[in-house]
Structure formats: C-alpha cells, structure tokens
Design a protein around this motif. Structure first.
Motif, mmCIF file in Angstrom:
data_model
loop_
_atom_site.group_PDB
_atom_site.id
_atom_site.type_symbol
_atom_site.label_atom_id
_atom_site.label_comp_id
_atom_site.label_asym_id
_atom_site.label_seq_id
_atom_site.Cartn_x
_atom_site.Cartn_y
_atom_site.Cartn_z
ATOM 1 N N LEU A 118 16.047 -10.915 -5.630
ATOM 2 C CA LEU A 118 14.770 -11.592 -5.413
ATOM 3 C C LEU A 118 14.075 -11.882 -6.472
ATOM 4 N N ASP A 119 13.288 -13.001 -6.856
ATOM 5 C CA ASP A 119 12.376 -13.065 -7.559
ATOM 6 C C ASP A 119 11.074 -12.523 -7.451
ATOM 7 N N LEU A 120 10.818 -11.439 -7.808
ATOM 8 C CA LEU A 120 9.575 -10.761 -7.551
ATOM 9 C C LEU A 120 8.579 -10.581 -8.569
ATOM 10 N N GLU A 121 8.924 -11.702 -9.617
ATOM 11 C CA GLU A 121 7.621 -11.694 -10.713
ATOM 12 C C GLU A 121 6.780 -12.210 -10.438
ATOM 13 N N GLY A 122 5.541 -12.178 -11.389
ATOM 14 C CA GLY A 122 4.560 -12.944 -11.324
ATOM 15 C C GLY A 122 3.420 -12.265 -10.206
ATOM 16 N N GLY A 123 2.179 -12.470 -10.674
ATOM 17 C CA GLY A 123 1.062 -12.132 -9.844
ATOM 18 C C GLY A 123 0.746 -10.657 -10.300
ATOM 19 N N MET A 124 -0.292 -10.249 -9.836
ATOM 20 C CA MET A 124 -1.016 -8.784 -10.139
ATOM 21 C C MET A 124 -0.043 -7.863 -9.387
ATOM 22 N N ASP A 125 -0.045 -6.417 -9.435
ATOM 23 C CA ASP A 125 0.679 -5.561 -8.900
ATOM 24 C C ASP A 125 -0.486 -4.810 -8.018
ATOM 25 N N HIS A 126 -0.088 -4.619 -6.813
ATOM 26 C CA HIS A 126 -1.171 -4.162 -5.685
ATOM 27 C C HIS A 126 -0.456 -3.068 -5.258
ATOM 28 N N LEU A 127 -1.302 -1.868 -5.086
ATOM 29 C CA LEU A 127 -0.868 -0.704 -4.545
ATOM 30 C C LEU A 127 -1.310 -0.596 -2.966
ATOM 31 N N PRO A 128 -0.387 0.268 -2.194
ATOM 32 C CA PRO A 128 -0.843 -0.070 -0.607
ATOM 33 C C PRO A 128 -2.017 0.960 -0.517
ATOM 34 N N THR A 129 -2.604 0.658 0.409
ATOM 35 C CA THR A 129 -4.173 1.484 0.831
ATOM 36 C C THR A 129 -3.701 2.513 1.927
ATOM 37 N N HIS A 130 -4.358 3.883 1.984
ATOM 38 C CA HIS A 130 -4.021 4.582 2.657
ATOM 39 C C HIS A 130 -5.138 4.678 3.748
ATOM 40 N N ASP A 131 -6.086 3.623 3.860
ATOM 41 C CA ASP A 131 -7.006 3.700 4.838
ATOM 42 C C ASP A 131 -6.451 2.616 6.049
ATOM 43 N N ILE A 132 -5.925 3.343 7.015
ATOM 44 C CA ILE A 132 -5.384 2.768 8.101
ATOM 45 C C ILE A 132 -6.485 2.061 8.877
ATOM 46 N N GLN A 133 -7.558 2.573 9.284
ATOM 47 C CA GLN A 133 -8.850 1.604 9.888
ATOM 48 C C GLN A 133 -9.130 0.560 9.099
ATOM 49 N N ARG A 134 -9.340 0.520 7.825
ATOM 50 C CA ARG A 134 -9.749 -0.512 7.206
ATOM 51 C C ARG A 134 -8.804 -1.544 7.302
#
Length: 259
Positions: A118-134
C-alpha cells in the motif's frame, strides 16, 4: 447481485473477513439458529449490528420460518428487520425474500490489500487516542446521519476484543475525521472512517487511513481490509488509489423501499 455470485468460489476468504468484521464491530446480542446469526443492538442504526446473517450456503432449512422469527425478534426491540446477503448466503434465499416482499439495497464492497504494497506515505503521523468517550462524542458529531448516542458508540467500542486504534483528527471547529483500525492478528480492519463534510476532498481521509494502517503494520498486521458502500465513489477512488482491490460484495434486504 451478480458480483456476489461471481465471488462465491472464494468462500474461505469471505468467511474469514466476515468473522473479522463482526469481531471489529460487535453486536450487543448475538444468537444462532444453525449457521444463521441474529445480531441485535438497540440504539444504533448500523445494519451490521442489526441483521440476520446466513453464514453457510448449504444451510437452507426452514428459511421462511427463520425469517419470520427474526422479524419478530427485531419487532420486539422496535427495529426494522434486515437480512445480510453475502457470498455465504444460500442461493435460494434472495428469490424467497423477493417473493415475501423484501427489497435489496446498501450494496457494500469489501476491499483488501497487502500492507507492504500500500501507498501509506505522506501526511502527518497520528497516534490513536485512548479516550473512548471523547472519540465516541466525535463520531456522533461528525457523522450526522447516525441516529445514535455517544454512550451507545462508546459501549460498542469498549466491546471490541482485538486491539483497536481510535484515530481522531481535530481542528478549532471540532472533529475533522474519525476512524477505527482493528488489528486482529495479521489483519488490519478499517471501521467507521468519516471526514467532516466541509473538509472532504482535502486529503484528510488519506492522512487518517495511512496513519491507522502504519500503526497496525507496526503491530504485526500484514493485510488490510475495509468495507465501503458501492455508491460512495469518492471513498472508493481513495482506496483504489492507495492500492486496495475488490474482494467481494454484500448487500442487505428489508421490507419496503430503502430511504
């Protein structure tokens, strides 16, 4: 539904992805009649959470009686009955549903790709949140068509047993995009990917999906899969451009015309 029939020989793959999909978006209550699975989740409109799902093409026993029993179970919860037609559906069931006054709709494409291709390059890296309610609050806010509550969404997410990365992109005006990536052994399943209407076409969806799949790849996933409505050409074009390819299709049946 010629595409469903055409993909029928790939039943082992279909069985695996159907099972992964149900683990990735678990219903509140699941019961079985033979190989037919009844999934019910009051408070959420998702048909994947509220449908009768035949899972063996050879299990044609008492089909009309089983359909009527499912209708009664849905009616008891105040829900409209829906039946999922995948390549695992008995071949005679669609004709029976037609005779009983049901109509098909919501044709959905399941797509797959090797993560290393897959082409997964480009854009910022984002980490998953652990705040389920938010995250659940953002899901309800950004997906205006969903008639549900953050508490219901949070309950579904909390019930996901495989590792689930909750990806949330925000701006000063609120959530920009949401998506869930469920890493189930070597599979990475994308769920509930939605971009705010005013921000679509700006590359935000690609950025979120790329971040989510990079996260899953680092955790050991090797194959990615997702589900997208056939009529959602913008999303399909994005996934095509990234390297996803068609695996099979499924659809839902209900009584009355689709909205």
């Amino acid at each position: 539904m010629a595409t469903i029939a055409a993909n029928a020989p790939r039943l082992p793959l279909v069985r695996r992805l159907e099972a992964a999909g149900f683990r990735a978006w678990p219903a509140a209550r699941v019961t079985f009649d033979g190989s037919w699975q009844l999934r019910i989740t009051p408070g959420h409109p998702s048909k994947r959470l509220n449908s009768l799902v035949p899972l063996d093409p050879h299990d044609e026993r008492d089909m009309e009686a089983r359909i009527r029993a499912a209708e009664a179970a849905f009616a008891a919860e105040g829900l409209n009955a829906a039946i999922r037609q995948s390549p695992l559906c008995p071949p005679a069931l669609p004709d029976l549903l037609g005779r009983l006054g049901w109509h098909s709709g919501y044709e959905t494409l399941v797509m797959m790709a090797d993560l290393d291709e897959l082409d997964l390059e480009g854009g910022m890296d984002h980490l998953p949140t652990h705040d389920i309610q938010r995250f659940a609050d953002a899901c309800v806010r950004i997906d205006e068509a969903r008639d549900t509550t953050p508490a219901t969404v949070a309950g579904i997410i909390s019930a996901i047993e495989p590792a689930a990365g909750l990806f949330l992109m925000e701006s000063a005006d609120g959530p920009s995009a949401v998506g869930i990536c469920v890493q189930d052994n070597d599979l990475a399943g994308l769920q509930q990917v939605v971009v705010a209407k005013s921000l679509r076409g700006k590359g935000i969806g690609r950025e979120l999906v790329s971040s989510a799949l990079r996260w899953a790849r680092l955790r050991g996933a090797r194959q990615a899969w997702l589900q997208v409505l056939v009529k959602n050409t913008n999303a399909r074009n994005l996934y095509d451009s990234m390297g996803f390819r068609d695996a099979y299709t499924y659809a839902y049946w209900q009584k009355g015309e689709w909205a």
